[in-house]
Scaffold this motif. Sequence first.
Motif, PDB file in Angstrom:
ATOM      1  N   LEU A   1      10.398   6.952 -13.327  1.00 56.24           N
ATOM      2  CA  LEU A   1      11.048   6.853 -11.610  1.00 56.24           C
ATOM      3  C   LEU A   1       9.139   6.977 -10.495  1.00 56.24           C
ATOM      4  O   LEU A   1       7.846   7.170 -10.912  1.00 56.24           O
ATOM      5  N   SER A   2       9.705   6.170  -9.779  1.00 55.51           N
ATOM      6  CA  SER A   2       8.602   5.845  -8.666  1.00 55.51           C
ATOM      7  C   SER A   2       9.119   6.030  -7.278  1.00 55.51           C
ATOM      8  O   SER A   2       9.974   5.394  -6.673  1.00 55.51           O
ATOM      9  N   PRO A   3       8.393   6.123  -5.797  1.00 59.42           N
ATOM     10  CA  PRO A   3       8.784   6.288  -4.867  1.00 59.42           C
ATOM     11  C   PRO A   3       8.714   4.422  -4.070  1.00 59.42           C
ATOM     12  O   PRO A   3       8.278   3.807  -4.448  1.00 59.42           O
ATOM     13  N   MET A   4      10.470   4.703  -3.646  1.00 60.14           N
ATOM     14  CA  MET A   4      10.804   3.649  -3.122  1.00 60.14           C
ATOM     15  C   MET A   4      11.204   4.182  -2.056  1.00 60.14           C
ATOM     16  O   MET A   4      11.701   4.996  -1.228  1.00 60.14           O
ATOM     17  N   CYS A   5      10.753   2.599  -0.800  1.00 60.04           N
ATOM     18  CA  CYS A   5      11.226   2.969   0.628  1.00 60.04           C
ATOM     19  C   CYS A   5      11.601   1.642   0.762  1.00 60.04           C
ATOM     20  O   CYS A   5      11.706   0.669   0.705  1.00 60.04           O
ATOM     21  N   SER A   6      12.781   1.494   2.678  1.00 62.97           N
ATOM     22  CA  SER A   6      12.140   0.012   2.984  1.00 62.97           C
ATOM     23  C   SER A   6      10.182  -0.122   3.128  1.00 62.97           C
ATOM     24  O   SER A   6       9.920   0.405   3.771  1.00 62.97           O
ATOM     25  N   PRO A   7      10.491  -1.428   3.669  1.00 63.07           N
ATOM     26  CA  PRO A   7       9.396  -1.753   4.010  1.00 63.07           C
ATOM     27  C   PRO A   7       8.282  -1.171   5.195  1.00 63.07           C
ATOM     28  O   PRO A   7       7.705  -1.331   5.307  1.00 63.07           O
ATOM     29  N   ALA A   8       9.334  -0.602   6.102  1.00 59.69           N
ATOM     30  CA  ALA A   8       9.404  -0.254   6.861  1.00 59.69           C
ATOM     31  C   ALA A   8       8.161   0.754   7.183  1.00 59.69           C
ATOM     32  O   ALA A   8       7.052   2.050   7.408  1.00 59.69           O
ATOM     33  N   ILE A   9       8.654   1.629   6.687  1.00 54.92           N
ATOM     34  CA  ILE A   9       8.438   3.056   5.797  1.00 54.92           C
ATOM     35  C   ILE A   9       7.197   3.138   5.170  1.00 54.92           C
ATOM     36  O   ILE A   9       5.708   3.525   5.601  1.00 54.92           O
TER      37      ILE A   9
END
Length: 286
Positions: free
Chosen positions: A162-170
């Motif tokens: 598992l690794s952190p994933m988010c929107s490009p904006a964040i």
Amino acid sequence: MHLPLNALRAFEVSARFLSFTRAASELNVTQAAISQQVKNLEERMGVQLFRRLPRGLALTAEGIALLPVLAESFSRIGSVLEQFGDGRSREVLTVGAVGTFAVGWLIPRLRDFQQAHPFVDFRLFTNNNRVDIAGEGLDYAIRFGDGAWHATEAEALLAAPLSPMCSPAIASFLRDPSDLARQILLRSYRTEEWAAWFAAADLPSPVLRGTVFDSSLTMAEAAAQGAGVALLPARMFTRELQHGRLTRPFDIEIASGSYWLTRLKSKQVTPAMQAFREWLLQTAKQ
């Protein structure tokens, strides 16, 4: 009472169309042959099945009673015969899979399995990792965890760190792992995951207040829409990464389990099960 199958079929098709002419066209025989077969059937049964009208047919009460029984029977016969269309009996294989694995890994490769094993009638059911193999009538269940399930044989398929994933904006606001403490951190029902990730980053774990999800798929969609940062198995979301809907701001990852192919030890392995197992294990190595 012994009744000719052809006559029963002639009646069933004629009753559906209320026309001997259309029945003859469907069965590729003459209208006279259909009419005679139905007449012979009526004589054998001793009842009238149709009322012959100037402009077609109408079912009698006896015909109305007989039609649904024959329609269902011929449908079931057709379904069974279709299983032998390629000269080999088709075999149903029922697989349950955690939704993240099904959407992110299995479905993009499923066509390859079906082309290589056309005799398998594949049935796929998705779940959120909580599954009752016996109760749901599954041949196999693909689950995430440590491989330890009671009365179950489990074979490891894929690791899923598992690794952190988010929107490009964040992601544009994240320069250092410590910056995550100021973001909304989306959570799964495995409550220890974020604490383990911050420990791997040599950071104290912040107080978690983000929404809790029972599915990585819905959590990933929330992250893509800017609801927060999620801990996700990146290899299950390659399309989202490639299309720019999600991004990985940091490379730090933690191991919290793997995907496993499981079945009840009491379940007898069928040819379809063996074919799927061999294909799945081999494909997972690639």
